[in-house]
Design a protein around this motif. Structure first.
Motif, PDB file in Angstrom:
ATOM      1  N   ARG A 645      64.132  50.681  29.880  1.00 56.14           N
ATOM      2  CA  ARG A 645      65.269  49.959  30.481  1.00 56.14           C
ATOM      3  C   ARG A 645      65.656  50.572  31.819  1.00 56.14           C
ATOM      4  O   ARG A 645      66.216  49.897  32.672  1.00 56.14           O
ATOM      5  N   GLN A 646      65.360  51.854  31.987  1.00 51.38           N
ATOM      6  CA  GLN A 646      65.768  52.509  33.242  1.00 51.38           C
ATOM      7  C   GLN A 646      64.616  52.605  34.241  1.00 51.38           C
ATOM      8  O   GLN A 646      64.843  52.914  35.414  1.00 51.38           O
ATOM      9  N   GLU A 652      59.643  53.687  38.585  1.00 50.96           N
ATOM     10  CA  GLU A 652      58.582  54.429  37.907  1.00 50.96           C
ATOM     11  C   GLU A 652      57.317  53.576  37.701  1.00 50.96           C
ATOM     12  O   GLU A 652      56.324  54.067  37.154  1.00 50.96           O
ATOM     13  N   PHE A 653      57.380  52.316  38.107  1.00 52.09           N
ATOM     14  CA  PHE A 653      56.196  51.461  37.935  1.00 52.09           C
ATOM     15  C   PHE A 653      55.295  51.531  39.178  1.00 52.09           C
ATOM     16  O   PHE A 653      55.774  51.658  40.315  1.00 52.09           O
ATOM     17  N   LEU A 693      56.315  46.292  24.081  1.00 48.51           N
ATOM     18  CA  LEU A 693      57.742  46.633  23.952  1.00 48.51           C
ATOM     19  C   LEU A 693      58.579  45.858  24.976  1.00 48.51           C
ATOM     20  O   LEU A 693      59.668  45.350  24.662  1.00 48.51           O
ATOM     21  N   ALA A 694      58.048  45.764  26.197  1.00 47.42           N
ATOM     22  CA  ALA A 694      58.749  45.017  27.248  1.00 47.42           C
ATOM     23  C   ALA A 694      58.859  43.544  26.847  1.00 47.42           C
ATOM     24  O   ALA A 694      59.872  42.893  27.107  1.00 47.42           O
ATOM     25  N   ILE A 703      60.453  43.024  35.023  1.00 48.23           N
ATOM     26  CA  ILE A 703      59.300  43.851  35.409  1.00 48.23           C
ATOM     27  C   ILE A 703      58.223  42.954  36.045  1.00 48.23           C
ATOM     28  O   ILE A 703      57.649  43.280  37.096  1.00 48.23           O
ATOM     29  N   GLY A 704      57.984  41.771  35.418  1.00 46.85           N
ATOM     30  CA  GLY A 704      56.974  40.844  35.932  1.00 46.85           C
ATOM     31  C   GLY A 704      57.322  40.377  37.335  1.00 46.85           C
ATOM     32  O   GLY A 704      56.443  40.205  38.190  1.00 46.85           O
TER      33      GLY A 704
END
Ligand SMILES: Nc1nc2c(ncn2[C@@H]2O[C@@H]3COP(=O)(O)O[C@H]4[C@@H](O)[C@H](n5cnc6c(=O)[nH]c(N)nc65)O[C@@H]4COP(=O)(O)O[C@H]3[C@H]2O)c(=O)[nH]1
Length: 896
Positions: A645-646, A652-653, A693-694, A703-704
């Protein structure tokens, strides 16, 4: 009532009359007072005028004497007073005043010096003259009125008005005295209208009566006793009005007494009270007569009215008595009708009804009751004893002897206690009867009976539905919870059990592809297999969707559960024939054993769930027992979720890129963007460790979006002929903002839409295919390219290739891996490549690791390849170097 009112009225009238008369009397007295007061003032004024005339006369004579020098000295006086001139003057002056009888002049010793009556005087002497005495003793006294007395000459009443004579040197020379006739005043008073009983009296200062009209001879010249002094009158405002008994004639009189101005006298005017009140008395007589008449009329009217009312009351009482009698008759009729209605109502009741007296004999019972208990007419006749009625019911087979005995005892107990109560009765024919026992006010009791067979069945059905799944009729989650709690309670007593959580594998695909009716059919068949696999003492429940749970009773060792677990996996995995469809599914099972894996329902369910999670993670269609470390893993997963979530905010991606090459030219045509998470503690993590999980948490959507933007931006740095491929997860594909995310990424980077390729897995097609088709067309409309990813792994349908607007198909690496090893793989790959060529779509082989694989793919006509043979996914920074390296490799390969 009327009489007292009339008496009160009469009293009121009398009182009013009395008050009116009192008022009239006061008015009469006030009127007379006013008249007498005015008269007394007028007469006092008149009397004063009369006396003033006398003093004026005498003053005139004295002035004349003085002017003639008679009063110059005692000597002159002695010499001339008795002269004829003086006599003549006196006579002349007295002639003008008829009320004066004689004018005389006396010397200080009372010797008559001259008079108006005769000349010369004869030596008469009046030494007793009161005026002489008074003036001798009081030198300041100028005028004095004396008398009354009777004239010695005429015998008439007279009084004297005397004036002092003195010489120029002040020597007292004698008096000038006028004898005034009473008669003169009396004549005046006679002419005044005094009214009946009126009287006038003139008093001297000392209370001596000078005169009175009408005359009272005996009182004249006498002092009247108790007469208030004049000074008192003056102090009282001049006039005193009183109602007294007159001392002169002893009559009750209204008297107004007034002082005579400037003279020491008073005058009183009075009227007899009888005269004053005469008119009022006449009025009073009339009024009393009228009053008496009125009172008698009033009383007579009251008596008549009272008699009339009494008469009417008697008549009314008679009428009321007659009406009461009629009403009683009507009431009796009404009661009879009501009783008939009640009887009809009781008979038409849906419920059975019977009523008993205090000594347990039947009063009434309806037809329904007789039917329920099969009672003959004589069994429900009024007066039948309760016990006899029970015997009839036993005879009709509607009651056993034991039932009858229980009923008898219970009803008699309730009756004795006076309590209402309700209960159920099961008849031998299976019907349920609800009974309500009620004591009645007269000491008896009644019972109503209702056939509740249907209602109870419906209630039982409702209870069943509330606890069972409508589709499979298995216990639902609610009943499962109850059964689980019961099993836990038994386990505490040493009776262990196993809890199995089952999740069907690929059920969703069947449901989505073949439709819900087929899905329902499948669930019912699965249910039958589950029930067939367990013992009667076990419980199979459906928790919802494709989730089932089993409570396996009497488990002593994990081996017991293993046997069942294996049997279930195999049973569910056996193929199904569903409305002409051949369907194969599986089941994943998580098992928790009681007591070791949990003491509470919550712990147990959690343990079984974690074991199920493990079974799914281990490739599905298997069973796993709960192990304590699963709990630890679950907690790790939770930690990972928190970190995930953070991660986006913490940047971090990263995206790695893997090239895709053209088989013929070996040139790079595009790069696939592959997501990595550089976790602060766990290091660089591949997508399969966090993408699921995402997906589960929905975080895949933001995220996508980030991936799309980053990939498009990166591609802008590459040569313009290169494409970039981005993976879209099913959740992301179904999200509302997908199109905006794509157009936003293109707009933000400036990348031409045709350079962006979206990779979508087969599972996306399994969802609502109409919506999917529409989304795909909208994406095509933007101008982006679409590839079907991992083709062959899912519940594939070649028809998708035709239905959906893909630009190319990516053949899953599981087929590539076996190329050259199994004939099926080669055949499948060849068929897909041919199909794609036939449909005008490209085919890309994933997971190419060996030159042999590449060779065979080339031989089968595959146009594009991707795999470790060319490059592993690499950071963006290495793309340029990789391109160079691949370019030179391609040159060598193609030319070589
Ligand atoms: N054994 C073997 N593997 C090869 C070879 N060539 C390529 N691969 C691996 O195959 C995967 C290709 O991606 P995919 O099928 O779309 O499969 C992807 C894709 O489904 C998913 N994924 C990756 N990035 C994203 C993303 O940004 N979004 C979404 N939704 N999914 C992503 O994660 C999956 C795994 O990605 P990676 O771990 O990067 O794994 C990549 C890649 O490293 C080979 O020769 N041998």
């Amino acid at each position: 009532m009327l009489l007292p009112v009339a008496l009160l009225l009469a009293l009121g009238v009398a009182l009013t009359a009395y008050l009116w008369l009192a008022h009239q009397r006061d008015r009469a007295v006030a009127e007379a007072t006013r008249e007498l007061r005015n008269l007394s003032v007028t007469l006092a004024s008149h009397t004063a005028n009369s006396f003033s005339n006398h003093t004026i006369l005498q003053d005139g004579i004295i002035k004349w004497l003085a002017s003639e020098g008679v009063l110059a000295s005692p000597a002159f006086f002695a010499e001339r007073i008795s002269s004829y001139d003086v006599h003549r003057e006196l006579r002349a002056r007295v002639a003008a005043m008829p009320q004066i009888a004689i004018l005389s002049i006396l010397d200080p010793e009372g010797a008559l010096l001259t008079r108006s009556f005769a000349w010369p005087v004869q030596g008469e002497r009046f030494p007793e003259a009161v005026a002489l005495k008074m003036m001798r003793s009081d030198p300041s006294l100028q005028t004095f009125i004396s008398g009354p007395s009777k004239s010695p000459a005429t015998g008439l009443w007279i009084f004297y008005v005397s004036t002092r004579l003195q010489a120029a040197d002040g020597t007292f020379l004698g008096i000038l005295s006028a004898s005034v006739k009473h008669r003169a005043f009396e004549e005046f008073y006679e002419n005044i209208e005094l009214g009946e009983g009126g009287a006038v009296a003139l008093f001297k200062e000392d209370g001596t009566l000078i005169l009175r009209h009408p005359r009272i001879e005996a009182a004249i010249g006498k002092v009247v006793p108790n007469l208030p002094p004049i000074s008192g009158l003056l102090g009282a405002g001049g006039i005193r009005v009183s109602m007294d008994r007159s001392p002169l004639d002893q009559q009750q009189r209204l008297i107004a007494r007034s002082p005579v101005p400037a003279f020491p006298m008073s005058i009183s005017v009075s009227r007899q009270m009888d005269a004053v009140l005469a008119e009022w008395r006449a009025q009073r007589g009339t009024a009393l007569a009228v009053l008496a008449l009125l009172e008698s009329v009033l009383l007579a009217a009251a008596v008549l009215a009272w008699r009339h009312l009494r008469q009417r009351a008697l008549v009314a009482a008679a009428v009321a008595a007659r009406q009461a009698a009629e009403a009683e008759v009507a009431l009796a009729e009404e009661r009879r009708q009501k009783q008939a209605q009640v009887a009809a109502a009781v008979d038409s009741m849906m419920q059975g009804f019977c009523m008993f007296t205090a000594d347990h004999r039947l009063v009434v019972a309806n037809q329904r009751f007789a039917e329920m208990f099969g009672l003959p007419p004589e069994g429900v006749a009024p007066g039948v004893p309760f016990e006899a009625m029970l015997d009839h019911a036993i005879g009709a087979g509607r009651m056993t002897r034991a039932d009858a005995e229980t009923t008898r005892a219970r009803n008699l107990d309730l009756h004795a206690a006076g309590e209402a109560s309700s209960m159920f009765r099961e008849l031998p024919d299976g019907r349920s009867i609800s009974e309500c026992f009620t004591p009645t006010a007269d000491g008896g009791w009644l019972v109503t009976f209702e056939d509740v067979t249907e209602r109870r069945a419906a209630e039982a059905r409702i209870v069943h539905l509330a606890h069972h799944d409508a589709l499979t009729d298995l216990p639902n989650r609610t009943l499962f919870r109850i059964k689980l709690d019961e099993a836990i309670a038994r386990a505490r007593r040493g009776h262990g059990f196993a809890l199995l959580y089952l999740d069907l594998d690929r059920f969703k695909e069947v449901n989505d592809t073949l439709g819900h009716p087929v899905g329902d059919l499948l669930l019912r068949q699965v249910t039958e297999r589950l029930q067939a696999a367990v013992r009667d003492t076990d419980t199979v429940a459906r928790l919802g969707g494709d989730e089932f749970a089993i409570i396996q009773d009497g488990v002593r060792t994990p081996q017991d559960a293993t046997v069942l677990g294996q049997r279930l996996v195999e049973s569910v995995a056996a193929p199904y024939e569903l409305e002409g469809h051949h369907v194969v599914i599986g089941t994943s099972i998580g098992i928790a054993i009681v007591p070791p894996d949990g003491a509470t329902a919550e712990q147990l369910m959690k343990s079984a769930d974690m074991a199920l999670y493990r079974a799914k993670g281990d490739g599905r269609s298997c069973f796993r027992f709960f192990e304590p470390e699963m709990d630890v893993r679950m907690q790790l997963r939770r930690g990972l979720e928190t970190d995930l979530r953070q991660a986006l905010a913490a940047a971090e991606f990263e995206l790695f890129y893997q090239p895709i090459l053209d088989v013929g030219s070996r040139a790079v045509t595009s790069f696939e963007a592959l997501l990595r998470w550089r976790h602060p503690e766990r290091g660089l993590m591949p997508p399969d460790r966090f993408i699921p999980l995402a997906e589960e948490t929905g975080l895949i959507v933001p995220i996508g979006e980030w991936v799309l933007r980053a990939a498009c931006a990166e591609a802008m740095r590459w040569p313009a002929h290169l494409h970039v491929a981005v993976n879209l997860s099913p959740t992301q594909f179904a999200s509302r903002g997908l199109l905006e995310a794509i157009t936003g990424a293109l707009a933000a980077s400036g990348l031409a839409p045709h350079r962006l390729e979206l990779e979508i897995t087969e599972t996306v097609m399994l969802k609502d295919s109409e919506a999917t088709l529409s989304t795909l067309h909208r994406l095509k409309a933007i101008g982006v390219r679409i590839a079907m990813d991992d083709f062959g792994t899912g519940y594939s349908s070649l028809s998708y290739l035709q239905r959906f607007p893909f630009d190319k198909v990516k053949i899953d690496r599981s087929f590539i891996r076996n190329l050259g090893q199994t004939r099926e793989s080669g055949a499948i790959v060849g068929a897909v490549v041919d199909l794609c060529a036939g449909l005008g779509k490209g085919a890309t082989a994933e997971g190419v690791e060996t030159p042999e694989q590449l060779e065979e793919l080339a031989a089968k006509g595959c146009r594009e390849v991707q795999g470790f043979l060319f490059s592993r996914p690499c950071p963006a920074a290495e793309v340029a170097g990789l391109l160079d390296r691949l370019r030179s490799w391609a040159g060598q390969t193609v030319t070589g």
